[in-house]
Design an enzyme around this catalytic site. Structure first.
Site, short mmCIF file in Angstrom:
data_model
loop_
_atom_site.label_atom_id
_atom_site.label_comp_id
_atom_site.label_asym_id
_atom_site.label_seq_id
_atom_site.Cartn_x
_atom_site.Cartn_y
_atom_site.Cartn_z
N PRO A 11 -4.88 11.64 2.60
CA PRO A 11 -5.64 11.53 3.84
C PRO A 11 -4.84 10.84 4.94
CG PRO A 11 -6.90 10.66 1.96
CD PRO A 11 -5.48 10.85 1.51
N TYR A 56 0.83 -1.22 0.00
CA TYR A 56 0.00 0.00 0.00
C TYR A 56 0.87 1.26 0.00
CZ TYR A 56 -3.90 2.98 1.67
OH TYR A 56 -4.87 3.94 1.82
N1 CAA Z 1 5.57 -1.70 14.94
C1 CAA Z 1 6.50 -2.58 15.34
N2 CAA Z 1 6.25 -3.90 15.51
C2 CAA Z 1 5.02 -4.34 15.29
C3 CAA Z 1 4.00 -3.47 14.86
C4 CAA Z 1 4.31 -2.12 14.69
N3 CAA Z 1 3.41 -1.21 14.30
N4 CAA Z 1 2.88 -4.21 14.70
C5 CAA Z 1 3.19 -5.48 15.00
N5 CAA Z 1 4.47 -5.56 15.37
C6 CAA Z 1 5.23 -6.72 15.76
C7 CAA Z 1 4.45 -7.60 16.74
O1 CAA Z 1 4.67 -7.15 18.03
C8 CAA Z 1 5.04 -8.95 16.47
O2 CAA Z 1 6.32 -9.03 17.08
P1 CAA Z 1 6.94 -10.46 17.57
O3 CAA Z 1 7.02 -11.30 16.33
O4 CAA Z 1 8.26 -10.07 18.12
O5 CAA Z 1 5.96 -10.99 18.56
C9 CAA Z 1 5.25 -8.93 14.98
O6 CAA Z 1 5.39 -7.57 14.62
C10 CAA Z 1 4.04 -9.50 14.28
O7 CAA Z 1 4.39 -9.70 13.00
P2 CAA Z 1 3.41 -10.53 12.09
O8 CAA Z 1 3.91 -10.57 10.71
O9 CAA Z 1 3.09 -11.85 12.74
O10 CAA Z 1 2.12 -9.59 12.11
P3 CAA Z 1 0.63 -10.00 12.20
O11 CAA Z 1 0.36 -11.08 11.24
O12 CAA Z 1 0.23 -10.15 13.60
O13 CAA Z 1 -0.12 -8.68 11.65
C11 CAA Z 1 -0.37 -6.64 10.49
C12 CAA Z 1 0.60 -7.60 11.14
C13 CAA Z 1 -1.18 -7.34 9.40
C14 CAA Z 1 0.44 -5.56 9.84
C15 CAA Z 1 -1.36 -6.07 11.52
O14 CAA Z 1 -0.61 -5.56 12.59
C16 CAA Z 1 -2.19 -4.96 10.96
O15 CAA Z 1 -3.20 -5.19 10.29
N6 CAA Z 1 -1.78 -3.71 11.22
C17 CAA Z 1 -2.48 -2.53 10.71
C18 CAA Z 1 -1.74 -1.93 9.57
C19 CAA Z 1 -2.33 -0.59 9.28
O16 CAA Z 1 -2.10 0.38 9.98
N7 CAA Z 1 -3.12 -0.49 8.21
C20 CAA Z 1 -3.74 0.76 7.88
C21 CAA Z 1 -5.06 0.46 7.24
S1 CAA Z 1 -6.00 1.95 6.98
C22 CAA Z 1 -5.28 2.68 5.66
O17 CAA Z 1 -4.37 2.20 5.09
C23 CAA Z 1 -5.90 3.99 5.26
C24 CAA Z 1 -4.85 5.01 5.12
O18 CAA Z 1 -4.49 5.36 4.00
C25 CAA Z 1 -4.33 5.70 6.32
#
Ligand code: CAA
Length: 246
Positions: free
Chosen positions: A182, A152
């Site tokens: 946005p 993205y």
């Molecule tokens: N920063 C640092 N570390 C992070 C983190 C972050 N923001 N988020 C997760 N982690 C870490 C976890 O603590 C975990 O660490 P350990 O492995 O040491 O336990 C690890 O990363 C998890 O990694 P995974 O690959 O297993 O992640 P997951 O499968 O649990 O999910 C994800 C990851 C899919 C990215 C999920 O966190 C998610 O959906 N996040 C939201 C992403 C986001 O902000 N999207 C915006 C959508 S809205 C939009 O996009 C509109 C716009 O234009 C603004």
């Protein structure tokens, strides 16, 4: 004088829908392009457009054939497109280590390739007529990156490069090309975020609230105004202060 014609892709979505409403209120005839909707979704959309000059047009932005057919249909029924708002966008969030090729391709295709396809279809006509407005809806995450969004963020950052380059190419022809970026806006896309991530992001927004689709639509209407002809190649961030830069 007949009204200017605007095409808003993703026109039934959160930001797209409100953009259709505000452009119509500003006096344009608006075509809301979006994936073919089921009857219930279409009825819901039409209910929010009562009294406004907004027409629904089935359109798959990821399919160049569908784009060409939609543009031809719009031109036949209403005339050529004067204003194009590329608001169609999807997320397929995953860390790069887990991201599939399909998740990458889907996001690049809907969010970025579509901008190439649609701009190419409208830009010659705009240049010939000496007027055009193109607004690409990017994202704060195309400026800062976001965990889980290599696809993205790449697509949204790509939109900025595209915007700046095309702006230079068509500036002499009365056509402006701009981006709006946005922040986190109340839409189905942000609704789908994990609740803890949503709360973390919100805590970082100086404005202290999530944005509304109307906050974005207002910026789009501003850039599409007939008087905004000297405003081109610009990115207008609308993010409540989440990312402040010069
Ligand atoms: N920063 C640092 N570390 C992070 C983190 C972050 N923001 N988020 C997760 N982690 C870490 C976890 O603590 C975990 O660490 P350990 O492995 O040491 O336990 C690890 O990363 C998890 O990694 P995974 O690959 O297993 O992640 P997951 O499968 O649990 O999910 C994800 C990851 C899919 C990215 C999920 O966190 C998610 O959906 N996040 C939201 C992403 C986001 O902000 N999207 C915006 C959508 S809205 C939009 O996009 C509109 C716009 O234009 C603004």
């Amino acid at each position: 004088m007949s009204p200017r014609i605007a095409l808003v892709t993703g026109g039934t979505g959160g930001i797209g829908r409100e953009t259709c409403r505000q452009l119509a209120r500003a006096g344009l005839r608006v075509v809301a392009g979006d994936l073919p909707a089921d009857a219930a979704r279409l009825a819901d959309f039409q209910e929010t457009m009562v009294g406004l000059d907004v027409i629904f047009q089935p359109l798959d932005v990821a399919d160049p054939t569908s784009c060409a057919a939609a543009l031809a249909a719009i031109e036949r029924s209403h005339g050529p497109v004067d204003v194009l708002v590329n608001a169609a966008g999807i997320t397929r969030d995953a860390t790069l280590r887990k991201m599939s090729r399909e998740q990458w391709d889907d996001v690049l295709s809907v969010n970025l390739d579509s901008v190439f396809t649609l701009c190419k279809l409208v830009v010659d006509g705009m240049c010939e007529r000496g007027f055009g407005r193109i607004v690409n809806i990017s994202s704060v995450n195309g400026q800062t990156g976001q965990f889980g969004q290599t696809n993205y963020a790449a697509a949204k950052a790509g939109m900025h490069g595209f915007t700046m380059a095309l702006a230079r190419e068509v500036a002499r022809k009365g056509v402006t090309v701009n981006s709006v970026s946005p922040g986190y806006i109340r839409t189905a896309m942000t609704e789908a975020m994990p609740e803890d991530v949503k709360q973390q992001v919100l805590a970082m927004v100086p404005a202290g609230r999530i944005g509304e689709p109307a906050d974005i639509a207002r910026a789009v209407v501003f850039l599409c105004d007939g008087q905004a002809g000297y405003l081109t190649g610009v990115n207008l961030p609308v993010n409540g202060g989440l990312f402040i830069s010069f």
